[in-house]
Structures are given as structure tokens and as C-alpha cells.
Scaffold this active site. Structure first.
Site, PDB file in Angstrom:
ATOM      1  N   ARG A 118       0.816  -1.232   0.000  1.00  0.00           N
ATOM      2  CA  ARG A 118       0.000   0.000   0.000  1.00  0.00           C
ATOM      3  C   ARG A 118       0.845   1.276   0.000  1.00  0.00           C
ATOM      4  O   ARG A 118       0.383   2.331   0.425  1.00  0.00           O
ATOM      5  CB  ARG A 118      -0.983   0.015   1.163  1.00  0.00           C
ATOM      6  CG  ARG A 118      -1.996  -1.114   1.114  1.00  0.00           C
ATOM      7  CD  ARG A 118      -3.222  -0.813   1.960  1.00  0.00           C
ATOM      8  NE  ARG A 118      -4.081  -1.989   2.002  1.00  0.00           N
ATOM      9  CZ  ARG A 118      -4.012  -2.930   2.938  1.00  0.00           C
ATOM     10  NH1 ARG A 118      -3.148  -2.828   3.921  1.00  0.00           N
ATOM     11  NH2 ARG A 118      -4.821  -3.967   2.884  1.00  0.00           N
ATOM     12  N   LYS A 140       2.649  10.907 -12.110  1.00  0.00           N
ATOM     13  CA  LYS A 140       1.759   9.999 -12.840  1.00  0.00           C
ATOM     14  C   LYS A 140       2.468   8.673 -13.027  1.00  0.00           C
ATOM     15  O   LYS A 140       3.569   8.625 -13.578  1.00  0.00           O
ATOM     16  CB  LYS A 140       1.402  10.573 -14.209  1.00  0.00           C
ATOM     17  CG  LYS A 140       0.293  11.599 -14.177  1.00  0.00           C
ATOM     18  CD  LYS A 140      -0.232  11.791 -15.590  1.00  0.00           C
ATOM     19  CE  LYS A 140      -1.315  12.833 -15.644  1.00  0.00           C
ATOM     20  NZ  LYS A 140      -1.846  12.950 -17.030  1.00  0.00           N
ATOM     21  N   GLU A 182       8.086  16.542 -26.211  1.00  0.00           N
ATOM     22  CA  GLU A 182       7.577  17.072 -24.934  1.00  0.00           C
ATOM     23  C   GLU A 182       8.230  18.416 -24.609  1.00  0.00           C
ATOM     24  O   GLU A 182       7.590  19.301 -24.032  1.00  0.00           O
ATOM     25  CB  GLU A 182       7.805  16.064 -23.795  1.00  0.00           C
ATOM     26  CG  GLU A 182       7.172  14.693 -23.999  1.00  0.00           C
ATOM     27  CD  GLU A 182       5.644  14.654 -23.755  1.00  0.00           C
ATOM     28  OE1 GLU A 182       5.070  15.662 -23.319  1.00  0.00           O
ATOM     29  OE2 GLU A 182       5.045  13.591 -24.035  1.00  0.00           O
ATOM     30  N   LYS A 224       6.958  22.129 -16.016  1.00  0.00           N
ATOM     31  CA  LYS A 224       6.130  21.030 -15.524  1.00  0.00           C
ATOM     32  C   LYS A 224       5.909  21.138 -14.019  1.00  0.00           C
ATOM     33  O   LYS A 224       4.792  20.947 -13.539  1.00  0.00           O
ATOM     34  CB  LYS A 224       6.761  19.680 -15.860  1.00  0.00           C
ATOM     35  CG  LYS A 224       5.953  18.521 -15.293  1.00  0.00           C
ATOM     36  CD  LYS A 224       5.753  17.400 -16.237  1.00  0.00           C
ATOM     37  CE  LYS A 224       4.739  16.404 -15.692  1.00  0.00           C
ATOM     38  NZ  LYS A 224       4.721  15.157 -16.452  1.00  0.00           N
ATOM     39  N   GLU A 234      -4.676  16.554 -12.053  1.00  0.00           N
ATOM     40  CA  GLU A 234      -5.227  16.757 -13.375  1.00  0.00           C
ATOM     41  C   GLU A 234      -6.648  17.299 -13.393  1.00  0.00           C
ATOM     42  O   GLU A 234      -7.587  16.657 -13.853  1.00  0.00           O
ATOM     43  CB  GLU A 234      -5.148  15.474 -14.217  1.00  0.00           C
ATOM     44  CG  GLU A 234      -5.326  15.791 -15.684  1.00  0.00           C
ATOM     45  CD  GLU A 234      -4.782  14.686 -16.570  1.00  0.00           C
ATOM     46  OE1 GLU A 234      -3.568  14.439 -16.492  1.00  0.00           O
ATOM     47  OE2 GLU A 234      -5.557  14.107 -17.328  1.00  0.00           O
ATOM     48  N   ARG A 238      -3.540  21.111 -15.139  1.00  0.00           N
ATOM     49  CA  ARG A 238      -2.648  20.028 -15.529  1.00  0.00           C
ATOM     50  C   ARG A 238      -3.064  19.402 -16.859  1.00  0.00           C
ATOM     51  O   ARG A 238      -2.236  18.856 -17.588  1.00  0.00           O
ATOM     52  CB  ARG A 238      -2.589  18.954 -14.433  1.00  0.00           C
ATOM     53  CG  ARG A 238      -1.576  17.882 -14.755  1.00  0.00           C
ATOM     54  CD  ARG A 238      -1.180  17.052 -13.548  1.00  0.00           C
ATOM     55  NE  ARG A 238      -0.163  16.089 -13.949  1.00  0.00           N
ATOM     56  CZ  ARG A 238       0.584  15.377 -13.126  1.00  0.00           C
ATOM     57  NH1 ARG A 238       0.443  15.521 -11.834  1.00  0.00           N
ATOM     58  NH2 ARG A 238       1.485  14.534 -13.582  1.00  0.00           N
ATOM     59  N   ASN A 242      -1.606  17.693 -21.574  1.00  0.00           N
ATOM     60  CA  ASN A 242      -2.027  16.675 -22.529  1.00  0.00           C
ATOM     61  C   ASN A 242      -2.104  17.197 -23.958  1.00  0.00           C
ATOM     62  O   ASN A 242      -2.613  16.504 -24.840  1.00  0.00           O
ATOM     63  CB  ASN A 242      -3.382  16.099 -22.113  1.00  0.00           C
ATOM     64  CG  ASN A 242      -3.266  15.298 -20.828  1.00  0.00           C
ATOM     65  OD1 ASN A 242      -2.340  14.525 -20.660  1.00  0.00           O
ATOM     66  ND2 ASN A 242      -4.188  15.513 -19.909  1.00  0.00           N
ATOM     67  N   HIS A 245      -1.820  14.841 -26.769  1.00  0.00           N
ATOM     68  CA  HIS A 245      -1.843  13.476 -26.234  1.00  0.00           C
ATOM     69  C   HIS A 245      -3.116  12.713 -26.559  1.00  0.00           C
ATOM     70  O   HIS A 245      -3.104  11.489 -26.607  1.00  0.00           O
ATOM     71  CB  HIS A 245      -1.611  13.484 -24.723  1.00  0.00           C
ATOM     72  CG  HIS A 245      -0.170  13.679 -24.354  1.00  0.00           C
ATOM     73  ND1 HIS A 245       0.533  14.813 -24.706  1.00  0.00           N
ATOM     74  CD2 HIS A 245       0.709  12.883 -23.686  1.00  0.00           C
ATOM     75  CE1 HIS A 245       1.781  14.707 -24.251  1.00  0.00           C
ATOM     76  NE2 HIS A 245       1.909  13.555 -23.637  1.00  0.00           N
ATOM     77  N   HIS A 249      -2.355   9.333 -28.139  1.00  0.00           N
ATOM     78  CA  HIS A 249      -2.699   8.035 -27.547  1.00  0.00           C
ATOM     79  C   HIS A 249      -3.468   7.175 -28.537  1.00  0.00           C
ATOM     80  O   HIS A 249      -3.288   5.951 -28.583  1.00  0.00           O
ATOM     81  CB  HIS A 249      -3.519   8.225 -26.273  1.00  0.00           C
ATOM     82  CG  HIS A 249      -2.694   8.644 -25.096  1.00  0.00           C
ATOM     83  ND1 HIS A 249      -3.247   9.078 -23.916  1.00  0.00           N
ATOM     84  CD2 HIS A 249      -1.347   8.690 -24.923  1.00  0.00           C
ATOM     85  CE1 HIS A 249      -2.283   9.375 -23.068  1.00  0.00           C
ATOM     86  NE2 HIS A 249      -1.125   9.153 -23.640  1.00  0.00           N
ATOM     87  N   HIS A 262       6.144   7.034 -27.969  1.00  0.00           N
ATOM     88  CA  HIS A 262       5.192   7.965 -27.367  1.00  0.00           C
ATOM     89  C   HIS A 262       5.413   9.397 -27.872  1.00  0.00           C
ATOM     90  O   HIS A 262       4.479  10.073 -28.300  1.00  0.00           O
ATOM     91  CB  HIS A 262       5.319   7.906 -25.850  1.00  0.00           C
ATOM     92  CG  HIS A 262       4.483   8.921 -25.117  1.00  0.00           C
ATOM     93  ND1 HIS A 262       3.107   8.862 -25.080  1.00  0.00           N
ATOM     94  CD2 HIS A 262       4.830  10.046 -24.432  1.00  0.00           C
ATOM     95  CE1 HIS A 262       2.644   9.893 -24.393  1.00  0.00           C
ATOM     96  NE2 HIS A 262       3.659  10.627 -23.977  1.00  0.00           N
TER      97      HIS A 262
END
Lengths: 366, 366
Positions: A118, A140, A182, A224, A234, A238, A242, A245, A249, A262
Site C-alpha cells: 500500500r 503519474k 515534450e 512542468k 489533473e 494540468r 495533454n 496526447h 494516444h 510515445h
């Protein structure tokens, strides 16, 4: 060695940037709470860097897991190899994981740290440009699912990020380009002066000129860190990260993870997002051309794969995490250096942009 | 219907306790942010309760996943069935999961909620006594690994907990006993007056007398909510909730998950922890006898399985999450109604207690 801080209250952490910080004790030891450490890396990087990191941790009880290299392995089966190792070696909840590798290693190790007993500590040691400027900062973490990229994961912050710019010298040119996508993104979404700087310095960056690289990485991380500090989980701020993205994706999912890198998919995605921004009346012909030119200067694709259909794009985008209550949500450019999120784009316009992008006939990078 | 609050700042949530709250709109609707809901349950419970929960959610877009029943299925393969379903049905990050079932369903659904798209909302609707008084409250979620129980998971709080005492009427007697182990635990670890009450009312509880049950559940949740509010992520305070669990987990791991129910193993574990407390000079002969009598009154085992060895115990306990830097950490009783954590117990004393417990020759419950 330069230092930045990601400001998240009691979960704040430092980013170290510079040549040689991989071998510097102060990059690690203050951020390791217990006696146990597990280095997670892959079979490409282990021969290059594993013994160096082991050396700097002398005195700790260090074990290592060496995973197969590549985005194709970013799934639960590989993640479970980390858990198997941690349990077999009796790592307890005071252990610290070290992610030594690119985005795949960083995302999987971070997620393993988030879930093992955990939650245990972890340190990011990104070894690709892409992970240095993007995935290692901000917390992330996650793995892919056959039906979508990064669909299983957690927001979980590292204790420190160690960015050694020297390691980029062994990186293939294609991965430098992928990382540059990026870097360009930070300029486009919120830092217009950085776009100017990138236009003047892209040749030096692509030639891996050390001071140019260090500056681009520092400035990317600074952008960032500022955004993540404003909005860790997000929300609207935030979400600007993206940019490119949602389309990217869809390309990665359709083409198979790892076929398009990517960053390459994000490059094409930013080109498409810029087209949508242009067609929606936000950015001029000139600005659209600047975006395309900058991407091309970084040897990035500026169009969708010729083999994809518009329906494939829409299908993949419908399960994207950015979709809320059935409406497609886009990050667009209000101007160069200022992005915004919107759900108010006519589907027909997006379809038309995709048709034209696909028609450019791009066979694909690599 | 009674209501308690788990006080965790902006992550606080209500616990509703009473007959019929399973069918009450106010138990759910204020805690569902979006339009999508996914009910996760198992093949034993679906015929009993699924349509009732679907009815109370009329107007939402509701889907359901029905998993195989039992602790043996609390692993990644089953967890992945939830992810497969969520992605196939295009659940987005505003969806709410509803865990309709016992501890296994609650732990897996909570962990799925923690990980799906890096975190979505969930509501606990526990249907066993054990999950009503323990696992549904406090945000511990996770799955088992072949090398250890609950080794992969997250701390992730629900938006609400809905406890309908009526559902216990269909629960097998063995599961009532298993739940009673955790009820007894709250008395032993921090609520001496509740021990007295339990000694007077155990017969009524075992006969499922409604007002006695409702009181025991309320008081258990109240104790747990207080502890979790003080210490969400298991520092020293929350660790007290592990009374009996270090030994109990060793029993479950060795005997095979589901052969001994969790509560049965915790019952035996508390008996052993009480013996260690007694042998260490903390509790008297009389108090040790009271612990054994109370466990027996709840039809719980009061000794280790005859088939286990001391080495098996020590091996399993060495990978328990409560082990820090190689030292076994125990929760012991300073007196009845006051537990404490310690790493200062001679291994020889623990070994001797285990030898004697095993020698009692308990073949096992069920």
C-alpha cells in the site's frame, strides 16, 4: 548541478539536473528512509548504469530487478515481476525503489511503489530525454491495458528525481526526437519565449550540445513543476500537459505500443491539435507553419499515420481518460504559448482535420 | 438509520447503519458525482441484492460486474475482470464503483477504484459482518499475492459506506463468527466497557438479535472511525487494529486463503497475541481466560492449526507488512481494552507460545 523543487506541501521533492548526478551520493541518500533499496531497470540499461548506481548506494541493502526493455512490456505481467522480486527478497514497507530507466521503467516502478504494501518510497532516475523532461516529474504512474494506454495507475510522487544529462549521449536519435516533442510541448502550451529559444537552438539540441540540452531540460522541468504544483491530480490546469496526447494516444493504441514511440505520436498529435486550433480560428497560417517547422526540425512526424482511419481515431479517443460524460475534450492553442481545454469542438471539424492529416500519407517513423 | 462520519478533512465520508439502507436513495445519490455507475458483486450475492441496488440507482447509467465468490479469487486475474469491464463499457474517470459484497469484493473494488484511470470514486456496501465492522471502513484496499496477503494495494477512501444489518440474516453462521472476531478486537484493543457488553450479549449477537447487532456494528465502526481519523496510513495508532493479524495472516497464508476465514484466523491470532501478552507479564491468568472465553462464545478458534509448524509462522511473519528492518513487530495487550505495539518480544518466547498453541491440536474450523 542545478536543483528545482516540485512544491506539493509535505510531498514536495527536489529535481537534480546536471552532468554526473547519477554518481552523486547527495542525489540519493537524503531521500532513502530505510536500509533496503531495490533498483528497477531493464536489460538495455543494466549493463550501462546498474553498477554505478549500486556503487553510490554502498552500505544499503540493495537488490535489483532487470525487466525486458520496451513499451510492449508495460503491462501487469511485468509489473508483477517487481512484486515477485520484492516479496522474495523480503523488502518491507520502509524500502525505497529506484526507477533507473525511461518512461516505461519510471511509470511501472512508480506504480509498483504506489501499490507495494500500500505504498513505499521511490526515486526517479530517468535515462531518456522524454522521461527527463516529462514522465519522471509529476507523479503519474501506471501500466497499459489492451484497451487503453495508462488506464491502470496512480498519482504517486517520488521522493527525488535525479537527471543526469550525460546519459543522453548513448540514446538513439529517434528517442532524442521523441523527447523533444515534450520539450516543444512546454513552449507551445505556456512559454512563448521558450518557443523562440527552441527555434534558434533546435540544431544544437539535436546535436546534443551539452549546455543547450541542460537548459532545455531545466526549463521543461520548471514548466512542468509549476503546473503540477498548481494542480496535482489533473484538473483543468494540468490537463494542458495533454496537448497532443489525445490524438497521440489514439495513434499509439492503434499502431501498437512501441511501434510509434510515445513522443513521436505526441508530435503528430500536436500537429493535429494545431490544425484543429487553426481551423477553429485560433491560430494563424503563419503560426501553424511555425509549429510544423519546429516539429520537423526535431525530426518528428507532423501528420497522422496513413494507415489509420478517422473512425479508429474516434473509437480510441472515446475511451481516453480525458473524455468526460461522453464529450470529447481537447487541448487546443489559443495562440503559440497559450493552450486551453475545450469540449466545444464540432466533431465534423475534427473529422475533417483527421481526413486531411491521414491523406498526407505518412508511413510512420522508425 | 444511524450515521457516523469518518473524519479525514476533505476526504471525510459518512457510514450509514440500519435496516433497509441498502434500498434508500439518500445512502447513494449524494455521493455519486457523474452519470456512470458500475456495481461490482459476486455470483452468490448478485441473485440476492443486485436488482435492489440497480433499482435504487434508476436514472444513472448502471453496469454490473459479477465476480466469482471467495478469498481464493482475490488476485490480479479477478481484479483485471473489473478493468476489462470498465474499459469495454467505456466508463470514464467520473464514474463511481459500488462494492456490493464482503471484504474480498470491497478490497478488490476499492483497489480497482484507486487504480482505474488513476482513481475514480467508490461506495462500500458491505454484506458480511466482517466487512461491515472492519474492511469497509478506513480505506485499506488491495489484493493478495502468492507470497503474502494484501501485499498489493492502496490506501483509498470510499465516498460513503452503506451498512444494512438486514443482509446478515442470510449469512452462514461461520461468517457471523468470523465477523465477531473483529468486533471482539475493538473491545480488546481500546474499549474495555465494550468487552463487558460483549460478554453479556454474545448469545444475543450470535442469535442475530437485531438491536444487539446494530449496537455492536455501530460501536465497532465508531471505534474504527476514531482510529482511522487519528492515523489514516497506519502509523502507530492504526497499527493497533492489527491485533491478532500478524499471527492470523501467517495462518491464512499457510493454510491457503479461504480455508480458514480471515476472521477465524484473526480469532486464533488474538488468542495467541493474548498468550504472548500473558507470558510477557502484561495480562493476568484471569484476563487471558476471559479472552479465550469470549472467542469461544463466538465459536472462534482459540489456538493455531495443529498442522502448522513454528518455522512456518516465523517465515510468513517475516514478510508481513508489519515487519520493519527485519524486526518482528507485535500488537500486544497491556490490559484488556488497551493494546500497544512493540518490537521488544524475545523470539524464544514467541516460539514457545506457538509450540503450545499448535500442541492444542486444533484441526481447524469449517
Amino acid at each position: 548541478m542545478q536543483q528545482l523543487t516540485v512544491d506539493l506541501g509535505d510531498r514536495s521533492y527536489p529535481i537534480f539536473i546536471g552532468e554526473g548526478c547519477l554518481d552523486a551520493t547527495p542525489s540519493y541518500l537524503p531521500y532513502i528512509a530505510g536500509e533496503q533499496v531495490c533498483i528497477v531497470t531493464n536489460d538495455t540499461l543494466a549493463p550501462l548504469y546498474l553498477s554505478r548506481v549500486q556503487k553510490v548506494l554502498e552500505g544499503k541493502k540493495v537488490t535489483a530487478v532487470i525487466l525486458p526493455d520496451g513499451e510492449a512490456h508495460k503491462h501487469f505481467g511485468t509489473l508483477n515481476l517487481i512484486f515477485d522480486h520484492l516479496l522474495a527478497k523480503k523488502h518491507n514497507r520502509k524500502t525505497t525503489l529506484i526507477a533507473l530507466g525511461g518512461g516505461v521503467i519510471g511509470d511501472m516502478t512508480g506504480f509498483a511503489a504506489a501499490c507495494y504494501q500500500r505504498g513505499v518510497d521511490f526515486i526517479q532516475v530517468p535515462t531518456t530525454l522524454l522521461s527527463q523532461v516529462d514522465s519522471s516529474v509529476g507523479g503519474k504512474t501506471g501500466i497499459n491495458h489492451p484497451l487503453g494506454k495508462n488506464m491502470i495507475g496512480a498519482f504517486y510522487q517520488p521522493k527525488a528525481v535525479v537527471i543526469d544529462t550525460q546519459v543522453l549521449s548513448t540514446l538513439p536519435a529517434r528517442e532524442i526526437s521523441a523527447g523533444m516533442a515534450e520539450v516543444i510541448k512546454y513552449g507551445l502550451l505556456g512559454d512563448a519565449p521558450f518557443i523562440d529559444w527552441l527555434e534558434s537552438n533546435m540544431a544544437a539540441l539535436m546535436a546534443l550540445e551539452p549546455s543547450a540540452l541542460a537548459y532545455a531540460i531545466y526549463r521543461s522541468c520548471e514548466n512542468k513543476a509549476r503546473i503540477v504544483a498548481q494542480d496535482e491530480r489533473e484538473g483543468d490546469v494540468r490537463a494542458l500537459l495533454n496537448l497532443g496526447h489525445t490524438f497521440g494516444h489514439a495513434i499509439e493504441t492503434q499502431m501498437g505500443y512501441g511501434q510509434w514511440l510515445h513522443g513521436e505520436a505526441v508530435g503528430a498529435g500536436m500537429a493535429i491539435a494545431a490544425e484543429v486550433s487553426h481551423r477553429s480560428g485560433w491560430i494563424s497560417d503563419t503560426d501553424l507553419a511555425r509549429v510544423h517547422r519546429l516539429l520537423a526540425a526535431a525530426s518528428l512526424p507532423t501528420a497522422a499515420p496513413a494507415s489509420m482511419t478517422v473512425d479508429q481515431f474516434l473509437e480510441h479517443m472515446a475511451v481516453d481518460k480525458k473524455v468526460l460524460d461522453g464529450r470529447l475534450r481537447f487541448v487546443l492553442l489559443r495562440r503559440l504559448g497559450q493552450a486551453f481545454t475545450t469540449s466545444d469542438v464540432p466533431v465534423a471539424l475534427v473529422q475533417d482535420v483527421l481526413v486531411k492529416s491521414i491523406a498526407k500519407g505518412l508511413v510512420g517513423p522508425g
